[in-house]
Design a protein around this motif. Sequence first.
Motif, mmCIF file in Angstrom:
data_model
loop_
_atom_site.group_PDB
_atom_site.id
_atom_site.type_symbol
_atom_site.label_atom_id
_atom_site.label_comp_id
_atom_site.label_asym_id
_atom_site.label_seq_id
_atom_site.Cartn_x
_atom_site.Cartn_y
_atom_site.Cartn_z
ATOM 1 N N CYS A 43 56.314 42.542 60.328
ATOM 2 C CA CYS A 43 55.313 43.571 60.078
ATOM 3 C C CYS A 43 54.288 43.067 59.071
ATOM 4 O O CYS A 43 54.450 42.015 58.484
ATOM 5 C CB CYS A 43 55.958 44.864 59.611
ATOM 6 N N ILE A 44 53.236 43.825 58.868
ATOM 7 C CA ILE A 44 52.134 43.283 58.083
ATOM 8 C C ILE A 44 52.177 43.700 56.618
ATOM 9 O O ILE A 44 51.280 43.386 55.867
ATOM 10 C CB ILE A 44 50.776 43.640 58.723
ATOM 11 N N ASP A 45 53.227 44.413 56.217
ATOM 12 C CA ASP A 45 53.352 44.765 54.800
ATOM 13 C C ASP A 45 53.578 43.505 53.974
ATOM 14 O O ASP A 45 54.269 42.581 54.407
ATOM 15 C CB ASP A 45 54.537 45.722 54.591
ATOM 16 N N ASP A 46 52.999 43.488 52.798
ATOM 17 C CA ASP A 46 53.105 42.315 51.926
ATOM 18 C C ASP A 46 53.208 42.816 50.491
ATOM 19 O O ASP A 46 52.211 43.158 49.874
ATOM 20 C CB ASP A 46 51.850 41.445 52.132
ATOM 21 N N VAL A 66 49.983 45.022 49.479
ATOM 22 C CA VAL A 66 49.240 45.683 50.549
ATOM 23 C C VAL A 66 50.249 46.166 51.572
ATOM 24 O O VAL A 66 50.973 45.360 52.149
ATOM 25 C CB VAL A 66 48.260 44.695 51.210
ATOM 26 N N ALA A 67 50.295 47.460 51.788
ATOM 27 C CA ALA A 67 51.321 47.975 52.689
ATOM 28 C C ALA A 67 50.911 49.320 53.276
ATOM 29 O O ALA A 67 50.030 50.000 52.757
ATOM 30 C CB ALA A 67 52.638 48.102 51.940
ATOM 31 N N CYS A 68 51.605 49.683 54.348
ATOM 32 C CA CYS A 68 51.324 50.939 55.042
ATOM 33 C C CYS A 68 51.863 52.125 54.250
ATOM 34 O O CYS A 68 52.527 51.951 53.225
ATOM 35 C CB CYS A 68 51.940 50.904 56.433
ATOM 36 N N THR A 69 51.633 53.311 54.745
ATOM 37 C CA THR A 69 52.100 54.517 54.045
ATOM 38 C C THR A 69 53.608 54.491 53.862
ATOM 39 O O THR A 69 54.103 54.818 52.789
ATOM 40 C CB THR A 69 51.770 55.808 54.841
ATOM 41 N N ILE A 70 54.318 54.128 54.937
ATOM 42 C CA ILE A 70 55.774 54.207 54.892
ATOM 43 C C ILE A 70 56.347 53.190 53.908
ATOM 44 O O ILE A 70 57.245 53.501 53.114
ATOM 45 C CB ILE A 70 56.361 54.010 56.310
ATOM 46 N N VAL A 120 62.133 58.508 60.135
ATOM 47 C CA VAL A 120 61.249 57.363 60.354
ATOM 48 C C VAL A 120 61.670 56.579 61.604
ATOM 49 O O VAL A 120 60.853 55.953 62.272
ATOM 50 C CB VAL A 120 61.211 56.464 59.089
ATOM 51 N N GLN A 123 59.947 56.209 65.163
ATOM 52 C CA GLN A 123 59.088 55.067 65.493
ATOM 53 C C GLN A 123 59.897 53.828 65.102
ATOM 54 O O GLN A 123 59.838 53.358 63.970
ATOM 55 C CB GLN A 123 57.771 55.112 64.713
ATOM 56 N N ASN A 125 59.913 50.737 65.343
ATOM 57 C CA ASN A 125 59.385 49.527 64.709
ATOM 58 C C ASN A 125 59.028 49.748 63.241
ATOM 59 O O ASN A 125 58.697 48.815 62.541
ATOM 60 C CB ASN A 125 58.153 49.020 65.474
ATOM 61 N N ARG A 126 59.090 51.003 62.777
ATOM 62 C CA ARG A 126 58.696 51.281 61.392
ATOM 63 C C ARG A 126 59.888 51.318 60.444
ATOM 64 O O ARG A 126 59.714 51.537 59.241
ATOM 65 C CB ARG A 126 57.908 52.586 61.326
ATOM 66 N N CYS A 129 59.458 49.024 57.711
ATOM 67 C CA CYS A 129 58.551 49.467 56.642
ATOM 68 C C CYS A 129 59.298 50.345 55.646
ATOM 69 O O CYS A 129 59.050 50.283 54.447
ATOM 70 C CB CYS A 129 57.379 50.257 57.221
#
Lengths: 149, 408
Positions: A43-46, A66-70, A120, A123, A125-126, A129
């Motif tokens: 995933c793209i969270d870093d 840098v990360a998504c809401t979850i 969660v 979804q 794939n989340r 996250c």
Amino acid sequence: MSDLMQDPMILRQIIMDHYEYPRNHELTHDENYMTRHMASDSCIDDIHVESKISNDIIEDIRFDGVACTIATASTSIMSELLKGKTLKEAHVIIDNYHAMIDGKEYDEDLLEEAVALHSVGKQANRIKCATIGWKAMEEMIAESENHGK
Amino acid sequence: MMNVEKIRKDFKMLENTMQGHDLIYFDNAATSLKPKSVVDAVVNYYEHLGVNCHRGDYDLSFQVDSAYENARKGVAEFIGAEEKEIVFTSGTSASLNQIAYGYGKFLNQGDVILSCEAEHASSVLPWMKVAEEKGCGIQYVPLDDEGRITLENFKKVLNDQVKVIALAHVTNVLGYEIPVKEICALAHEKGAVCVIDMAQSAPHMKVNVKDLDCDFAAFSSHKMIGPTGVGVLYGKYDLLQKMEPFMLGGGSNARFDMCGNILLKDAPYKYETGTPPIEGVLGFHAAIQYLSEIGMENIHAYEKELHDYAIEKLSKLDNLILYNPHADTGIITFNVKDVFAQDAASYFNTQGIALRAGQHCAKLLIDKLKTSATLRASLYFYNTKEEIDTFVEACKNATIENCLNVFF
């Protein structure tokens, strides 16, 4: 557990609040802290997570990145939930959190605001996250425990 | 003219649903769906051919050999090459690694490899390794404000030290076509070779390697309605003959002895050691026949039409940021304002829309896109304007609230 915590509106509000105003969202770069860089998953969270553990007590947890809401909300909630806990208490909370994410039985009262992430897995794939910051903390707890041996 | 409704009937995957909606597959830059004729070709190998190639002396083996070499011929015709210049690999990445391994041996300290700021990892990383081992430098063609490689910028960095130019024909993030023919001509004046990553071009437009005059090219079957695990390395024959394969073993040597003498076969066979994915190669041949029947020019024109239709509608939405409205292919890179790319991707998922959230190399994202991650919708010839309409509606509704509601 109050009925409020069953209300999707409230739960969404909790996630939004931790996303927009993440707690403990500044790294110390203090050498007394352990640190983990979590970015290698698909995933793209870093994010970077720091923690200070002494005498089997989690004294501090910090994160940034840098990360998504979850990912942001789950790490922020984790940092509040585990801070000040003994390693033993932390293990119980972490186990319950994973049980919740995996759709198994868990103790809501132990997880406090983390229950906002209870579905969660809808979804699939989340899930990564929702656990990225927790995994960092688990690794650092393990490091601390191994160090003590 | 293309009959998209008829075409769609050939793609069984399009009958699927996702999260209760008809599947809208907009992740074609990652991989493509397969028509029945390709699936049939794969199954036909297992049910009616079944044996190894380049091996036995019986009828079935001869038939497999013929089918396998016919596929090579089909690929050669498809890109305007000669059969002996087509090496089957496991995919674009394997092709590009083989080129870097093989041609890297001819580089010396101080030589320069040219890449660009928007390059895919598979195009640039193998050359970084070569540069490290050989003491070469890597320089990057600067992008213009839109994120394009212009001939003007290319000329600025081309000099006598440049020995290799490794660039994507169409970039996978922004979907711009680079002026390959002109770049190759300039490179050859300096004695440099051009390695062109065609992973995002060969599936979508007519390419002719002889006309472009590139020295090497690479692309993957799976991005052009063929099976996974198969790719192509095109090289000018004298270069292929000159280079060494990075794998040795059965099938690629003519003879060897215990004193360490190895006589390799001629190209392309010396690069194809071990049993290849035969069913994949035969399926790839069926894919190329399918694409050729429609016509690559028609495919390119239709995708352009779809792209322009989408951009016209999307550019009217206030809540979107479009990063490449002038892309030359069907790649639409965008973000929903104030929504992290991955959160939006999950919302699109709930609407049955498959698209990709991703990060890009630091330079590109910081200097050009000014964001840490984007969404990418990439179109192919089986997509429709109706699907785009649904997608546009979903974009309108992709608020942060709706993106979080997917979890409740």
